[in-house]
Design a protein around this motif. Structure first.
Motif, PDB file in Angstrom:
ATOM      1  N   ARG A  94       0.831  -1.208   0.000  1.00  0.00           N
ATOM      2  CA  ARG A  94       0.000   0.000   0.000  1.00  0.00           C
ATOM      3  C   ARG A  94       0.870   1.264   0.000  1.00  0.00           C
ATOM      4  NH1 ARG A  94      -5.327  -0.504   0.444  1.00  0.00           N
ATOM      5  NH2 ARG A  94      -6.271  -2.418   1.284  1.00  0.00           N
ATOM      6  N   ALA A  95       1.981   1.215   0.723  1.00  0.00           N
ATOM      7  CA  ALA A  95       2.893   2.360   0.728  1.00  0.00           C
ATOM      8  C   ALA A  95       3.454   2.601  -0.671  1.00  0.00           C
ATOM      9  CB  ALA A  95       4.025   2.125   1.728  1.00  0.00           C
ATOM     10  N   LEU A  96       3.799   1.532  -1.381  1.00  0.00           N
ATOM     11  CA  LEU A  96       4.311   1.671  -2.746  1.00  0.00           C
ATOM     12  C   LEU A  96       3.252   2.249  -3.682  1.00  0.00           C
ATOM     13  CD1 LEU A  96       6.355  -1.645  -3.148  1.00  0.00           C
ATOM     14  CD2 LEU A  96       7.251   0.677  -2.850  1.00  0.00           C
ATOM     15  N   LEU A  97       2.018   1.823  -3.519  1.00  0.00           N
ATOM     16  CA  LEU A  97       0.941   2.370  -4.355  1.00  0.00           C
ATOM     17  C   LEU A  97       0.744   3.864  -4.096  1.00  0.00           C
ATOM     18  CD1 LEU A  97      -1.769  -0.463  -4.216  1.00  0.00           C
ATOM     19  CD2 LEU A  97      -0.173   0.067  -6.062  1.00  0.00           C
ATOM     20  N   ALA A  98       0.842   4.262  -2.823  1.00  0.00           N
ATOM     21  CA  ALA A  98       0.712   5.682  -2.508  1.00  0.00           C
ATOM     22  C   ALA A  98       1.853   6.475  -3.138  1.00  0.00           C
ATOM     23  CB  ALA A  98       0.699   5.880  -0.991  1.00  0.00           C
ATOM     24  N   LEU A  99       3.064   5.917  -3.092  1.00  0.00           N
ATOM     25  CA  LEU A  99       4.210   6.596  -3.695  1.00  0.00           C
ATOM     26  C   LEU A  99       4.073   6.682  -5.209  1.00  0.00           C
ATOM     27  CD1 LEU A  99       7.159   5.097  -1.596  1.00  0.00           C
ATOM     28  CD2 LEU A  99       6.233   7.416  -1.474  1.00  0.00           C
ATOM     29  N   ALA A 100       3.416   5.692  -5.825  1.00  0.00           N
ATOM     30  CA  ALA A 100       3.230   5.714  -7.274  1.00  0.00           C
ATOM     31  C   ALA A 100       2.453   6.945  -7.716  1.00  0.00           C
ATOM     32  CB  ALA A 100       2.513   4.438  -7.728  1.00  0.00           C
ATOM     33  N   LEU A 101       1.540   7.399  -6.853  1.00  0.00           N
ATOM     34  CA  LEU A 101       0.756   8.594  -7.188  1.00  0.00           C
ATOM     35  C   LEU A 101       1.601   9.860  -7.172  1.00  0.00           C
ATOM     36  CD1 LEU A 101      -2.468   7.762  -5.147  1.00  0.00           C
ATOM     37  CD2 LEU A 101      -2.204   7.669  -7.629  1.00  0.00           C
ATOM     38  N   LEU A 102       2.767   9.796  -6.533  1.00  0.00           N
ATOM     39  CA  LEU A 102       3.650  10.963  -6.502  1.00  0.00           C
ATOM     40  C   LEU A 102       4.294  11.223  -7.857  1.00  0.00           C
ATOM     41  CD1 LEU A 102       5.559  10.494  -3.116  1.00  0.00           C
ATOM     42  CD2 LEU A 102       3.928  12.297  -3.666  1.00  0.00           C
ATOM     43  N   PHE A 103       4.483  10.169  -8.638  1.00  0.00           N
ATOM     44  CA  PHE A 103       5.270  10.286  -9.856  1.00  0.00           C
ATOM     45  C   PHE A 103       4.429  10.470 -11.105  1.00  0.00           C
ATOM     46  CE2 PHE A 103       7.746   7.718  -6.842  1.00  0.00           C
ATOM     47  CZ  PHE A 103       8.862   8.542  -6.719  1.00  0.00           C
ATOM     48  N   SER A 104       3.126  10.255 -10.995  1.00  0.00           N
ATOM     49  CA  SER A 104       2.283  10.446 -12.158  1.00  0.00           C
ATOM     50  C   SER A 104       0.853  10.690 -11.723  1.00  0.00           C
ATOM     51  CB  SER A 104       2.339   9.229 -13.084  1.00  0.00           C
ATOM     52  OG  SER A 104       1.431   9.377 -14.164  1.00  0.00           O
ATOM     53  N   PHE A 105       0.235  11.720 -12.338  1.00  0.00           N
ATOM     54  CA  PHE A 105      -1.168  12.005 -12.070  1.00  0.00           C
ATOM     55  C   PHE A 105      -2.046  11.515 -13.216  1.00  0.00           C
ATOM     56  CE2 PHE A 105      -0.030  15.897  -9.261  1.00  0.00           C
ATOM     57  CZ  PHE A 105       0.321  15.028  -8.237  1.00  0.00           C
ATOM     58  N   ASP A 106      -1.487  10.654 -14.071  1.00  0.00           N
ATOM     59  CA  ASP A 106      -2.236  10.129 -15.201  1.00  0.00           C
ATOM     60  C   ASP A 106      -3.434   9.321 -14.709  1.00  0.00           C
ATOM     61  OD1 ASP A 106      -2.074   9.513 -18.275  1.00  0.00           O
ATOM     62  OD2 ASP A 106      -2.536   7.609 -17.278  1.00  0.00           O
ATOM     63  N   ASN A 107      -4.542   9.453 -15.435  1.00  0.00           N
ATOM     64  CA  ASN A 107      -5.756   8.752 -15.013  1.00  0.00           C
ATOM     65  C   ASN A 107      -5.555   7.249 -14.920  1.00  0.00           C
ATOM     66  OD1 ASN A 107      -7.198  11.082 -14.779  1.00  0.00           O
ATOM     67  ND2 ASN A 107      -8.514  10.756 -16.558  1.00  0.00           N
ATOM     68  N   TRP A 108      -4.764   6.675 -15.824  1.00  0.00           N
ATOM     69  CA  TRP A 108      -4.569   5.236 -15.822  1.00  0.00           C
ATOM     70  C   TRP A 108      -3.794   4.788 -14.589  1.00  0.00           C
ATOM     71  CZ3 TRP A 108      -7.774   2.677 -18.544  1.00  0.00           C
ATOM     72  CH2 TRP A 108      -8.280   3.209 -19.718  1.00  0.00           C
ATOM     73  N   ILE A 109      -2.886   5.636 -14.111  1.00  0.00           N
ATOM     74  CA  ILE A 109      -2.181   5.320 -12.864  1.00  0.00           C
ATOM     75  C   ILE A 109      -3.161   5.314 -11.699  1.00  0.00           C
ATOM     76  CG2 ILE A 109      -0.447   6.111 -11.218  1.00  0.00           C
ATOM     77  CD1 ILE A 109       0.761   4.883 -13.678  1.00  0.00           C
ATOM     78  N   ILE A 110      -4.050   6.306 -11.691  1.00  0.00           N
ATOM     79  CA  ILE A 110      -5.056   6.381 -10.622  1.00  0.00           C
ATOM     80  C   ILE A 110      -5.960   5.149 -10.659  1.00  0.00           C
ATOM     81  CG2 ILE A 110      -7.052   7.669  -9.783  1.00  0.00           C
ATOM     82  CD1 ILE A 110      -5.681  10.216 -10.788  1.00  0.00           C
ATOM     83  N   TYR A 111      -6.391   4.756 -11.856  1.00  0.00           N
ATOM     84  CA  TYR A 111      -7.247   3.576 -11.976  1.00  0.00           C
ATOM     85  C   TYR A 111      -6.512   2.321 -11.512  1.00  0.00           C
ATOM     86  CZ  TYR A 111     -10.143   6.570 -14.976  1.00  0.00           C
ATOM     87  OH  TYR A 111     -10.926   7.592 -15.464  1.00  0.00           O
ATOM     88  N   ALA A 112      -5.247   2.207 -11.914  1.00  0.00           N
ATOM     89  CA  ALA A 112      -4.468   1.027 -11.532  1.00  0.00           C
ATOM     90  C   ALA A 112      -4.277   0.947 -10.024  1.00  0.00           C
ATOM     91  CB  ALA A 112      -3.111   1.053 -12.235  1.00  0.00           C
TER      92      ALA A 112
END
Length: 411
Positions: A86-104
């Motif tokens: 879950r921490a890694l997923l939260a960090l993933a949002l730091l590097f991209s605000f692309d909709n597909w990243i949010i969906y993933a």
């Protein structure tokens, strides 16, 4: 010493409670950040709904398997792994605000929840004696409400100063608090829960067991009906404020705050009393259903707020007692699968209820929607009481529902 305070003498529970408070606060900061990000980037409330659906869908599809694994595997190491993911997923949002990243991220979070939820429930029950499980769940509701209030308040300030990135970073760090708490726990003080024999460890065995428990089925049915039509006040409150109450955004904020205060009060009341009985469940379900009906008749915001407070308190009590009875009235070696079934019911009630309440508000009007929903849930509460009385071999009298006899029997 009140049951709630007695729990805090348990070292493992203290660690867990503190970490949970921090983690819930971080989670709601991320929820606020994501909502702000989606609305500012797309201006679409439908996109927000898609994100919610992507988080809930895996629980419906995978939750049963998560429950079966929870009954077979040691929870602690897996929970540590889930928190790191879950921490890694939260960090993933730091590097991209692309909709597909949010969906993933939303979809993967739902997959994690499918397996994490039942393991969390089973692990939580191992930290406290069985007779204190109700108070532990009630105190957990208080902490969740407090974390939500604190997370949303702090997140609302930070998002305007730093943007959503800081909220995602804080949420990632909050999961590390849970990892540290899990690592510091004294495993020798955890209660050993029985494991099902090899012949009854599967998903099908879990469903068969739940279907063989009529009282559990009735409680789950009540949870679904009252959850779908009586737990979507974020929708009906907005409709009432924007419609017949003619309020402002400040009025909606006031009602949201009152609802949060009521939720904390309900958790404290239940945790302090330790009475998580079927009588409490039935009486609370009936009361909040009647209050929901009455809320549709309120002439102004203050009158509506006066009913929202006890409704919110009662909703927390009802949901907590449902979770408690579902666990205490079933076999411990089936606990993961039973909790997974409850998770399925909760997910379904949210996915069905929010659109249904919204459609009723748009079609009939906000007042009429509350009156109709309150009528249906009141009838369901009475029907549930009748059904449970028959299962228990009792006649349906006021004493069956409203008299407190928690000390004598678990009903």
């Amino acid at each position: 010493m009140a049951p709630m305070f007695a729990l805090l003498r348990v070292r493992n529970y203290r660690l867990w409670a503190a970490a949970d408070l921090v983690s819930v606060g971080g989670t709601w900061m991320q929820v606020l950040g994501l909502n702000w990000l989606i609305l500012t980037a797309t201006g679409s409330a439908a996109t927000m709904g898609l994100v919610v659906m992507l988080q809930a869908l895996p629980v419906l599809l995978l939750g049963s398997w998560g429950g079966a694994l929870a009954d077979r595997l040691p929870a602690r190491p897996f929970l540590i792994g889930f928190q790191l993911l879950r921490a890694l997923l939260a960090l993933a949002l730091l590097f991209s605000f692309d909709n597909w990243i949010i969906y993933a991220v939303a979809l993967l979070s739902g997959v994690i929840s499918s397996f994490e939820g039942p393991m969390l429930g089973r692990f939580g029950s191992s930290m406290v004696p069985g007779e204190q499980l109700g108070s532990a769940l009630a105190l957990g509701s208080v902490l969740s409400s407090a974390g939500r209030i604190g997370g949303m308040a702090l997140g609302g300030v930070l998002v305007g100063i730093t943007g959503p990135s800081s909220l995602f970073a804080i949420n990632a760090a909050s999961y590390l608090a849970v990892v540290v708490a899990l690592a510091m726990m004294r495993t020798g003080e955890l209660r050993d829960l029985p494991v099902a024999p090899a012949s009854s460890r599967g998903v099908v065995a879990g469903f068969r067991y739940v279907l063989s428990q009529p009282a559990v089925l009735i409680v789950l049915a009540l949870s679904f009906v009252l959850g779908s039509l009586g737990r979507n006040y974020q929708v009906s409150m907005a409709a009432m404020v924007a419609g017949p109450l003619a309020g402002s955004s400040g009025a909606y904020g006031l009602l949201s705050t009152v609802f949060a205060v009521g939720a904390v009060a309900g958790g404290l009341l239940l945790a302090g009393s330790g009475r998580s009985t079927l009588r409490v469940l039935l009486a609370t379900g009936f009361t909040i259903s009647v209050l929901q009906f009455c809320s549709g008749l309120m002439p102004n915001v203050l009158g509506f707020a006066a009913l929202i407070l006890p409704i919110a308190a009662g909703a927390v009590i009802f949901d907590t007692v449902v979770s408690t009875r579902i666990q205490l009235d079933t076999r411990e070696d089936m606990r993961g699968r039973v909790l997974a079934t409850l998770g399925l019911v909760s997910s379904l009630s949210g996915m069905v209820g929010a659109p249904a309440v919204g459609w009723l508000c748009d079609t009939l009007g906000a007042r009429e929607a509350l009156l109709l929903a309150g009528t249906v849930t009141t009838i369901a509460a009475v029907a549930g009481a009748v059904a449970l009385a028959r299962v228990k071999g009792r006649s349906l009298t006021p004493s069956f529902v409203f008299l407190r006899r928690a000390a004598e029997q678990p009903a």
